[in-house]
Design an enzyme around this catalytic site. Sequence first.
Site, PDB file in Angstrom:
ATOM      1  N   ASP A 158      18.699  34.301 -76.129  1.00 58.90           N
ATOM      2  CA  ASP A 158      17.455  35.035 -76.327  1.00 58.90           C
ATOM      3  C   ASP A 158      17.760  36.139 -77.326  1.00 58.90           C
ATOM      4  O   ASP A 158      18.350  37.161 -76.966  1.00 58.90           O
ATOM      5  CB  ASP A 158      16.972  35.615 -74.991  1.00 58.90           C
ATOM      6  CG  ASP A 158      15.780  36.553 -75.145  1.00 58.90           C
ATOM      7  OD1 ASP A 158      15.176  36.585 -76.234  1.00 58.90           O
ATOM      8  OD2 ASP A 158      15.445  37.258 -74.163  1.00 58.90           O
ATOM      9  N   LYS A 177      14.521  42.151 -85.791  1.00 58.19           N
ATOM     10  CA  LYS A 177      13.699  40.965 -85.538  1.00 58.19           C
ATOM     11  C   LYS A 177      12.316  41.091 -86.175  1.00 58.19           C
ATOM     12  O   LYS A 177      11.719  40.099 -86.590  1.00 58.19           O
ATOM     13  CB  LYS A 177      13.582  40.757 -84.031  1.00 58.19           C
ATOM     14  CG  LYS A 177      12.902  39.467 -83.599  1.00 58.19           C
ATOM     15  CD  LYS A 177      13.041  39.332 -82.092  1.00 58.19           C
ATOM     16  CE  LYS A 177      12.328  38.114 -81.562  1.00 58.19           C
ATOM     17  NZ  LYS A 177      12.547  37.958 -80.100  1.00 58.19           N
ATOM     18  N   ASP A 227       4.372  37.782 -72.183  1.00 56.64           N
ATOM     19  CA  ASP A 227       5.681  38.185 -72.681  1.00 56.64           C
ATOM     20  C   ASP A 227       5.546  39.398 -73.600  1.00 56.64           C
ATOM     21  O   ASP A 227       5.175  39.271 -74.772  1.00 56.64           O
ATOM     22  CB  ASP A 227       6.314  37.002 -73.425  1.00 56.64           C
ATOM     23  CG  ASP A 227       7.742  37.295 -73.903  1.00 56.64           C
ATOM     24  OD1 ASP A 227       8.192  38.441 -73.745  1.00 56.64           O
ATOM     25  OD2 ASP A 227       8.373  36.374 -74.434  1.00 56.64           O
TER      26      ASP A 227
END
Length: 510
Positions: free
Chosen positions: A8, A70, A169
Amino acid sequence: MGMAIGIDLGTTNSCMAVVEGGRPTVMVNAEGERTTPSVVAFTKQGERLVGSVAVRQTAINPDRTVASIKRQMGTDWHLTVDGQRFTPQQISAMVLRKLRSDAERYLGQPVTDAVITVPAYFNDMQRQATKDAGRIAGLNVLRIINEPTSAALAYGLNNGSPQKVMVYDLGGGTFDVSIIEISDGVIEVLATAGDNHLGGDDFDERLCSLLIEGFKRKTGIDVSRDPAALQRVREAARTAKEQLSASETAQVNLPFLASGPSDPVHLDQQVTRAQFEQLTADLVQRTAEPVERALNDAGIAASELGQVLLVGGSTRIPAVQRYVRELTGKSPSSSINPDECVAQGAALQAETLSSALRGSALATRDQSILLLDVTPLSLSIETAGGVATRLVERNTTLPVHYSQVFTTTAPFQPKVEIHVLQGERPMAADNKTIGRFTLKGIKRAMAGVPRIEVTFDIDANGILTVSARDQDTGRQQSITITSSGRMSDSEIEAAIADAERYAIVDQARR
């Protein structure tokens, strides 16, 4: 063949897992932590630091420390350090290389393969950039899978009874919501939606601004212009946010934060949960629109959900949990760890794929679950008048193979430029450019006569490739994808060599 693991690759923290005895196990890193901060630092002595050690030196080295990389994946952002240029793929690869090294230390054997997760709403460029980062880190990326899907896989391992679940999420930098149907041996994504610029980082910034303004009112000093002091406030804001998930108040105490006219000045400020919730109410409410869109696209009402799964550290915020209950009418499940379930699901998929490559039978029924994911955004082509002509609808099950015949708009036109877009807007200019494809050598004919078949293939990773064929001549034409966000093969090979060179230097230094 070495071991296969699940990773992850998070905005704030990353996690790695492996299947042991048929069950996914989270592996601790070299520091004994179950998650690794996704932070990279370049010291003035030439070292590259990753994880907690990078976090600890941030306040004294803020300009050479990179966090939340990210959010830059798939863009032309870069960082130049000591004359060397680093892309988001290279920074992410440094995190992945540490995870790989720590996994090898944990397992006592080489790690060669990995399944890496991405936000469901990542576009083609962001997915390709993530895959490139894995390659630079020396990993064979077996699959790129969506984070909510991976979480559902971890949940489905123990809760395989047929049901529809919502995965909500909210991570450090991105928000995704997916509606997933779990049936006998199949996990099928019905719809997905999200926001790639909404996450825990945004909550931290609101609290950071509150602390800075309070300090300025009290002392007249604006620490937002001092990188080292600002970094200390950011870290304190994140800690306070976490404390406010468990208690009604948090005390922020930062001694020697700035220099006053005669003496050092300290920050000592109390923050209440009520203040924090008021500051961030609009951020929480921004999750409603993707939730409603996902439910509508899936064609179900919230009352039809069997369960709501909370994923990502930011879902620990009490206001977020309350809002999810308001939106769905259901109390979220507490059966999965929001920080670890994505890596666990990825590990299950890694074991499934590596077993298939080895040609061995899967040992348990749990590992035989089939994943059916979807493309998060529609794919279109710009046609006359700047219109985005849709070819692949969002939430189409992967993999996708789609062909459509196009023609020319001018007589004796020797080539056609095809502008490929991703997004939901009716006009091309309002959508995201994926690439521009030029088809050359078209048979000379009047407008509307040539027949050009363009084929779109989206693989199980959600990555798009395109081919084209002139039906009149039968010749296959090559199409070049051009985008500033992608690295060429030569750039990737150079980055791999650089990473390996520094791995040797770091080992020698240790």
